[in-house]
Design a protein around this motif. Structure first.
Motif, PDB file in Angstrom:
ATOM      1  N   VAL A  75     -78.965   6.858 -13.924  1.00 10.04           N
ATOM      2  CA  VAL A  75     -78.002   7.698 -13.444  1.00 10.04           C
ATOM      3  C   VAL A  75     -77.142   7.826 -14.953  1.00 10.04           C
ATOM      4  O   VAL A  75     -77.276   9.081 -15.288  1.00 10.04           O
ATOM      5  CB  VAL A  75     -77.410   7.483 -12.605  1.00 10.04           C
ATOM      6  N   TRP A  76     -77.765   6.488 -15.668  1.00  8.84           N
ATOM      7  CA  TRP A  76     -76.758   6.462 -17.120  1.00  8.84           C
ATOM      8  C   TRP A  76     -77.822   7.522 -17.975  1.00  8.84           C
ATOM      9  O   TRP A  76     -76.827   8.653 -18.584  1.00  8.84           O
ATOM     10  CB  TRP A  76     -76.796   5.474 -17.231  1.00  8.84           C
ATOM     11  N   LEU A  77     -78.724   7.531 -17.951  1.00  8.64           N
ATOM     12  CA  LEU A  77     -79.555   8.265 -18.843  1.00  8.64           C
ATOM     13  C   LEU A  77     -79.862   9.415 -19.012  1.00  8.64           C
ATOM     14  O   LEU A  77     -79.682  10.263 -19.538  1.00  8.64           O
ATOM     15  CB  LEU A  77     -80.939   7.463 -18.507  1.00  8.64           C
ATOM     16  N   LYS A  78     -79.206  10.171 -17.032  1.00  5.69           N
ATOM     17  CA  LYS A  78     -79.580  11.480 -17.116  1.00  5.69           C
ATOM     18  C   LYS A  78     -78.186  12.052 -17.610  1.00  5.69           C
ATOM     19  O   LYS A  78     -77.929  12.958 -18.431  1.00  5.69           O
ATOM     20  CB  LYS A  78     -79.530  11.474 -15.655  1.00  5.69           C
ATOM     21  N   LEU A  79     -77.414  11.123 -17.063  1.00  2.52           N
ATOM     22  CA  LEU A  79     -76.255  12.243 -17.397  1.00  2.52           C
ATOM     23  C   LEU A  79     -75.555  12.011 -19.471  1.00  2.52           C
ATOM     24  O   LEU A  79     -74.707  12.854 -19.961  1.00  2.52           O
ATOM     25  CB  LEU A  79     -74.484  11.067 -17.397  1.00  2.52           C
ATOM     26  N   LYS A  80     -76.300  10.292 -19.731  1.00  2.00           N
ATOM     27  CA  LYS A  80     -76.223  10.258 -21.342  1.00  2.00           C
ATOM     28  C   LYS A  80     -77.003  11.958 -21.991  1.00  2.00           C
ATOM     29  O   LYS A  80     -76.131  11.984 -23.102  1.00  2.00           O
ATOM     30  CB  LYS A  80     -76.793   9.506 -21.826  1.00  2.00           C
ATOM     31  N   ASN A  81     -77.996  11.864 -21.290  1.00  3.31           N
ATOM     32  CA  ASN A  81     -79.395  13.328 -21.881  1.00  3.31           C
ATOM     33  C   ASN A  81     -78.388  14.857 -21.272  1.00  3.31           C
ATOM     34  O   ASN A  81     -78.498  15.272 -22.437  1.00  3.31           O
ATOM     35  CB  ASN A  81     -80.059  12.652 -21.740  1.00  3.31           C
ATOM     36  N   LYS A  82     -77.710  14.878 -20.758  1.00  2.00           N
ATOM     37  CA  LYS A  82     -76.800  16.465 -20.504  1.00  2.00           C
ATOM     38  C   LYS A  82     -76.347  16.320 -21.950  1.00  2.00           C
ATOM     39  O   LYS A  82     -74.943  16.065 -22.110  1.00  2.00           O
ATOM     40  CB  LYS A  82     -75.870  16.289 -19.539  1.00  2.00           C
ATOM     41  N   THR A  83     -76.073  17.633 -22.208  1.00  3.55           N
ATOM     42  CA  THR A  83     -75.265  18.099 -23.407  1.00  3.55           C
ATOM     43  C   THR A  83     -73.969  18.700 -23.217  1.00  3.55           C
ATOM     44  O   THR A  83     -73.223  17.950 -24.213  1.00  3.55           O
ATOM     45  CB  THR A  83     -76.118  19.336 -23.786  1.00  3.55           C
TER      46      THR A  83
END
Length: 140
Positions: A75-83
């Motif tokens: 989840v952290w990675l997905k949020l972090k990769n959202k522009t």
């Protein structure tokens, strides 16, 4: 009658750091078994936590912690990769509006865990879980 196992408290950061480092070392040395570490690796990590921190857990508790951290990392990675998200690497926190948090939480309940508490040791989690997780849109 079987004795009830006590609940493990992972509240100490240094225990989590030792756990993650030990998992990385075992992964590097012994590799994967399915989607996790090998049974012998779990035994080694149990002993390391006991020896270094007098932290006593069984394999099931460690696997649960591993799965929890892995889910939180995804989840952290997905949020972090959202522009459109504002990620602050210094605080390791996301700066989103209430509306954005609610929208993300509808997609995955684990999002709420990151709202007020950052992912512990994101660099170690990346080393451990990167390549071992599915982070495409279908994984949710």
């Amino acid at each position: 009658m079987a004795e009830k196992r006590s609940r493990a408290s992972w509240s100490l950061d240094f225990v989590n750091k030792t756990f993650l480092n030990a998992c990385i070392k075992e992964l590097t040395s012994n590799g994967w078994e399915g989607s996790g570490l090998k049974s012998t690796s779990w035994n080694i990590i149990v002993e390391k936590l006991k020896k270094e921190h007098d932290f006593v857990v069984d394999k099931k508790q460690m696997k649960y912690r591993y799965d929890y951290l892995k889910s939180k990392y995804v989840v952290w990675l997905k949020l972090k990769n959202k522009t459109e998200n504002l990620y602050n690497p210094v605080t390791n926190m996301f700066q989103m509006t209430d509306v954005e948090w609610k929208a993300e939480a509808k997609l995955n309940k684990m999002v709420e865990k990151l709202r007020n508490t950052p992912l512990l040791y994101p660099d170690l989690c990346t080393r451990l879980f990167d390549g071992a997780t599915s982070t495409d849109a279908a994984s949710w």
